[in-house]
Design an enzyme around this catalytic site. Structure first.
Site, PDB file in Angstrom:
ATOM      1  N   ASN A  95      40.523  44.473  49.160  1.00  0.00           N
ATOM      2  CA  ASN A  95      41.482  44.820  48.101  1.00  0.00           C
ATOM      3  C   ASN A  95      40.902  45.795  47.080  1.00  0.00           C
ATOM      4  O   ASN A  95      39.691  45.800  46.877  1.00  0.00           O
ATOM      5  CB  ASN A  95      41.889  43.534  47.358  1.00  0.00           C
ATOM      6  CG  ASN A  95      43.014  42.821  48.077  1.00  0.00           C
ATOM      7  OD1 ASN A  95      43.945  43.436  48.558  1.00  0.00           O
ATOM      8  ND2 ASN A  95      42.926  41.497  48.132  1.00  0.00           N
ATOM      9  N   ARG A 122      44.282  42.324  41.744  1.00  0.00           N
ATOM     10  CA  ARG A 122      43.566  43.006  42.828  1.00  0.00           C
ATOM     11  C   ARG A 122      43.054  44.375  42.397  1.00  0.00           C
ATOM     12  O   ARG A 122      42.037  44.855  42.884  1.00  0.00           O
ATOM     13  CB  ARG A 122      44.491  43.138  44.053  1.00  0.00           C
ATOM     14  CG  ARG A 122      44.880  41.791  44.653  1.00  0.00           C
ATOM     15  CD  ARG A 122      45.901  41.942  45.761  1.00  0.00           C
ATOM     16  NE  ARG A 122      46.268  40.672  46.364  1.00  0.00           N
ATOM     17  CZ  ARG A 122      47.333  39.948  46.017  1.00  0.00           C
ATOM     18  NH1 ARG A 122      48.131  40.359  45.057  1.00  0.00           N
ATOM     19  NH2 ARG A 122      47.604  38.814  46.640  1.00  0.00           N
ATOM     20  N   ASP A 128      51.956  38.181  52.754  1.00  0.00           N
ATOM     21  CA  ASP A 128      53.021  37.849  51.799  1.00  0.00           C
ATOM     22  C   ASP A 128      54.335  37.561  52.538  1.00  0.00           C
ATOM     23  O   ASP A 128      55.098  36.666  52.173  1.00  0.00           O
ATOM     24  CB  ASP A 128      53.217  39.009  50.805  1.00  0.00           C
ATOM     25  CG  ASP A 128      51.901  39.429  50.192  1.00  0.00           C
ATOM     26  OD1 ASP A 128      51.388  38.698  49.344  1.00  0.00           O
ATOM     27  OD2 ASP A 128      51.363  40.476  50.595  1.00  0.00           O
ATOM     28  N   ARG A 140      54.229  34.210  53.954  1.00  0.00           N
ATOM     29  CA  ARG A 140      54.424  33.209  52.881  1.00  0.00           C
ATOM     30  C   ARG A 140      55.907  33.062  52.566  1.00  0.00           C
ATOM     31  O   ARG A 140      56.423  31.953  52.443  1.00  0.00           O
ATOM     32  CB  ARG A 140      53.666  33.651  51.615  1.00  0.00           C
ATOM     33  CG  ARG A 140      52.164  33.460  51.733  1.00  0.00           C
ATOM     34  CD  ARG A 140      51.407  34.064  50.552  1.00  0.00           C
ATOM     35  NE  ARG A 140      49.979  33.775  50.667  1.00  0.00           N
ATOM     36  CZ  ARG A 140      49.013  34.495  50.131  1.00  0.00           C
ATOM     37  NH1 ARG A 140      49.301  35.560  49.409  1.00  0.00           N
ATOM     38  NH2 ARG A 140      47.749  34.146  50.296  1.00  0.00           N
ATOM     39  N   HIS A 196      50.686  45.439  48.246  1.00  0.00           N
ATOM     40  CA  HIS A 196      50.128  44.092  48.380  1.00  0.00           C
ATOM     41  C   HIS A 196      49.535  43.769  47.008  1.00  0.00           C
ATOM     42  O   HIS A 196      48.356  43.914  46.760  1.00  0.00           O
ATOM     43  CB  HIS A 196      49.051  44.048  49.471  1.00  0.00           C
ATOM     44  CG  HIS A 196      48.320  42.727  49.514  1.00  0.00           C
ATOM     45  ND1 HIS A 196      48.951  41.531  49.760  1.00  0.00           N
ATOM     46  CD2 HIS A 196      47.016  42.410  49.306  1.00  0.00           C
ATOM     47  CE1 HIS A 196      48.069  40.559  49.731  1.00  0.00           C
ATOM     48  NE2 HIS A 196      46.884  41.059  49.442  1.00  0.00           N
TER      49      HIS A 196
END
Ligand code: NAD
Length: 300
Positions: free
Chosen positions: A120, A88, A148, A151, A175
């Site tokens: 990002n 990113r 995240d 997830r 992130h």
């Protein structure tokens, strides 16, 4: 009920899917899309308008970046996305330039407006937006590790055979590649996660899978958008309906002078409280590592 308007800047894969998620969930009365690619933006609006008859009576149209400054919520999803294998941070230079031009054009923004950064590298661009705009930091935050965290909860849910809603576990920090799970505070319906028979190997595997999932999706199909769009729609719902939900987002940490993710209480005023989870020694080190990485990216 108040007429709520959400503007999405960047009508690419992420921006247009956010609009779709907002429509399906009837979250805003008015949704506006902005993109420098006017043709793409028009196409997305025409396509999305076909879904309207199955949803609530939302209005969907395009506008200028300047007009977006008057919205209740502004979502920024404009800019370059990762190529397969790219991290990113590689996007920083190109996206900082794009975000600068958008933020300059947006002003003045309404006093009560909440700005959600999605582009990002989201932590660095959230801080950048806070520095550039004369607006409370509590009203500018990034989607951060919300995705995240979802997830990770999905993986835990599958492993434990317990619904995600009963699992409270967070991914903290950047992130990006230095993110980490706060295992020591993770709970399942109040029971510490460590009381479940998960080995260190299983925990590490879940943390790695969470960290690497975006890379895998990008390798397979070139972009990620369903998960992030659903997360951003959930953030908008929490704000508009003043739900005061604990959600991990990228927010300003005075102690470190960077933005990174911790859980916060979100409501109609944006970030209403920051929640500082108790961390064990390893997690404290992981947090320092995330902070140092973000600082290095900023200074480079
Ligand atoms: P995309 O290429 O599909 O769309 C980007 C859009 O931005 C394009 O339509 C482009 O025309 C537009 N754009 C560029 N400059 C603009 C400007 N000045 N004003 C208005 N629009 C402009 O990319 P995407 O897949 O939608 O990804 C967008 C961003 O979201 C990327 O930075 C990506 O890394 C990020 N992203 C973040 C997360 C997260 O969890 N935070 C997840 C997925 C993607």
């Amino acid at each position: 009920m108040k007429h709520t308007k959400i503007s999405i800047i960047g009508a690419g894969a992420v921006g247009s899917t956010i609009a779709y998620a907002l429509l399906l969930k009837n979250i805003a009365a008015e949704i506006c899309l902005v993109d420098i690619n006017e043709m793409r933006c028009r196409g997305e609006i025409l396509d999305l308008s076909d879904a309207l008859s199955f949803c609530g009576p939302s209005l969907i149209h395009s506008e200028t970046t300047k007009d977006a400054g008057k919205s209740d919520i502004i979502i920024i999803a404009a800019g370059k996305r990762q190529e397969p294998g790219e991290d990113r941070i590689a996007l920083l230079k190109a996206n900082k330039k794009i975000i600068k031009s958008i933020l300059e054009e947006l002003q003045p923004i309404n006093k009560g407006t909440i700005l959600i950064m999605v582009t990002n590298p989201v932590d660095i661009l959230t801080l950048y937006a806070q520095e550039l705009l004369n607006h409370p930091r509590s009203q500018i935050f990034g989607s951060g590790t919300f995705l995240d965290t979802q997830r990770l909860r999905g993986l835990l849910s599958a492993k434990l055979n317990i619904a995600e809603q009963s699992i409270h576990a967070y991914i903290l920090g950047e992130h990006g590649d230095t993110q980490f799970p706060a295992w020591s505070s993770a709970r399942v319906a109040g029971v510490p996660l460590k009381d479940f028979s998960l080995s260190d190997q299983e925990l590490n595997q879940m943390a790695n899978e969470t960290r690497k999932k975006a890379y895998e999706i990008i390798e397979c199909k070139g972009a990620t958008f369903y998960g992030i769009a659903t997360c951003v729609a959930a953030l908008c719902r929490t704000i508009i309906f003043d739900q005061k939900r604990a959600t991990p987002v990228s927010c300003y940490q005075e102690k470190y002078d960077v933005c990174l993710s911790i859980p916060v209480i979100l409501g109609e005023n944006g970030i209403e409280q920051q929640l500082h989870l108790p961390l064990d020694d390893q997690e404290k080190q992981n947090l320092e590592h995330s902070v140092q990485a973000i600082k290095e990216y900023i200074s480079s």
